[in-house]
Design a protein around this motif. Structure first.
Motif, mmCIF file in Angstrom:
data_model
loop_
_atom_site.group_PDB
_atom_site.id
_atom_site.type_symbol
_atom_site.label_atom_id
_atom_site.label_comp_id
_atom_site.label_asym_id
_atom_site.label_seq_id
_atom_site.Cartn_x
_atom_site.Cartn_y
_atom_site.Cartn_z
ATOM 1 N N ASN A 147 0.386 9.943 2.362
ATOM 2 C CA ASN A 147 -0.866 9.248 2.016
ATOM 3 C C ASN A 147 -1.641 9.950 0.904
ATOM 4 O OD1 ASN A 147 -0.277 7.325 3.994
ATOM 5 N ND2 ASN A 147 -1.352 8.502 5.569
ATOM 6 N N GLN A 181 -1.737 1.969 4.355
ATOM 7 C CA GLN A 181 -2.491 2.988 3.631
ATOM 8 C C GLN A 181 -2.471 2.713 2.123
ATOM 9 O OE1 GLN A 181 -4.281 5.675 5.080
ATOM 10 N NE2 GLN A 181 -3.887 4.357 6.868
ATOM 11 N N THR A 182 -3.461 3.246 1.411
ATOM 12 C CA THR A 182 -3.608 3.046 -0.028
ATOM 13 C C THR A 182 -3.875 4.378 -0.713
ATOM 14 O OG1 THR A 182 -4.514 0.810 0.281
ATOM 15 C CG2 THR A 182 -4.940 1.875 -1.833
ATOM 16 N N GLU A 184 -4.742 5.928 -4.873
ATOM 17 C CA GLU A 184 -5.235 5.481 -6.180
ATOM 18 C C GLU A 184 -4.967 6.566 -7.207
ATOM 19 O OE1 GLU A 184 -9.079 3.021 -6.967
ATOM 20 O OE2 GLU A 184 -9.616 5.144 -7.203
ATOM 21 N N ILE A 210 5.468 -1.941 -1.352
ATOM 22 C CA ILE A 210 4.137 -1.551 -1.800
ATOM 23 C C ILE A 210 3.572 -2.653 -2.684
ATOM 24 C CG2 ILE A 210 4.581 0.932 -1.642
ATOM 25 C CD1 ILE A 210 4.940 0.957 -4.692
ATOM 26 N N SER A 236 -4.493 1.162 -7.940
ATOM 27 C CA SER A 236 -4.344 1.354 -6.500
ATOM 28 C C SER A 236 -2.961 0.901 -6.071
ATOM 29 C CB SER A 236 -5.423 0.585 -5.735
ATOM 30 O OG SER A 236 -5.274 -0.811 -5.916
ATOM 31 N N GLU A 238 -0.775 0.120 -2.446
ATOM 32 C CA GLU A 238 -0.944 -0.093 -1.014
ATOM 33 C C GLU A 238 0.410 -0.345 -0.351
ATOM 34 O OE1 GLU A 238 -3.173 -3.240 2.069
ATOM 35 O OE2 GLU A 238 -3.093 -3.648 -0.092
#
Length: 253
Positions: A147, A181-182, A184, A210, A236, A238
């Protein structure tokens, strides 16, 4: 997502593909018998091959010059030997990096008796010629990547002691993104590339997924070219699949 970022998907099934029995490989850019003038390089990136090598086989001794060559080991064991006197077996989580410079010879071999080795092979054109050949390895755990974007390789001019230094305007990150989860990333340069590792197997079914900020969905083996008109643009990423997604992200010129 900033309007300055453009994303172009590179589907896995459109990559070059070679199955030699002992070696199963996918080529993002033109390599060996695969040639497509539309895919010869991306900035300083020249090669991104996803390789699987059968037990007790490998790449015999061969020569390289004027490239920075590194391998990101996904699973298994990869033995490296070179003309500088280095001999090492690389495992998951390790990056093995060679600056070929004025010239080296090396071999890459799977010495394990039963397990295939799976790794990503990357070549970058350095911004200096006639460099002195060098070799280094460094290891990161899965926890270092969960993450978050873990910086593995970075421009030598950035003096980042936690990353392997490269003679190029390039940074490479790895991430293991869990479900929903993301992460950036803010791009520092004009180009990027993202590659989703084929962790689920040579022929992927129900693998990781993703989604990028513009809605582009990438599955295992897919990649995407990223173009930025200005620096400081954010992207971003995800995880929209059901399993962890492992990927590599490049920020480069």
């Amino acid at each position: 997502m900033s309007s300055q970022i453009q994303i172009v998907r590179r589907p896995s099934h459109e990559r070059g593909h070679a199955d030699h029995g002992w070696l199963k490989s996918f080529h993002t850019w033109s390599f060996a018998s695969y040639h497509d003038p539309s895919f010869s390089s991306h900035g300083c990136l020249r090669v991104l091959n996803e390789d699987r090598v059968q037990p007790t086989t490998g790449f015999d001794t061969h020569s390289h010059q004027e490239y920075e060559i590194f391998s990101y080991v996904v699973d298994g064991e990869l033995q490296h030997k070179d003309s500088m006197g280095n001999t090492e077996i690389i495992h998951r989580g390790e990056v093995q990096f060679t600056s070929a410079g004025t010239g080296i010879q090396h071999s890459e071999y799977n010495v394990h008796k039963s397990l295939w080795v799976h790794f990503i092979q990357i070549w970058v054109k350095p911004n200096q010629a006639r460099l002195k050949p060098s070799y280094t390895t460094k290891k990161w755990s899965d926890n270092d990547k969960i993450n978050r974007l873990c910086l593995l390789v970075d421009d030598i001019n950035n003096s980042n002691k936690d990353a392997i230094p490269i003679h190029a305007s390039l940074s490479m990150y790895a991430s293991i993104l869990q479900k929903s989860q993301t992460v950036e990333h803010t791009f520092q340069r004009s180009k990027g590339y993202i590659h989703v590792v084929m962790r689920s197997g040579y022929k992927v079914t129900n693998g990781a997924k993703i989604r990028l900020a513009d809605g582009t969905v990438l599955e295992e083996g897919d990649g995407a070219f990223i173009y930025s008109d200005k620096s400081q643009n954010k992207l971003s990423i995800e995880n929209v699949g059901l399993i962890d997604a492992e990927f590599l992200l490049f920020d480069l010129d």
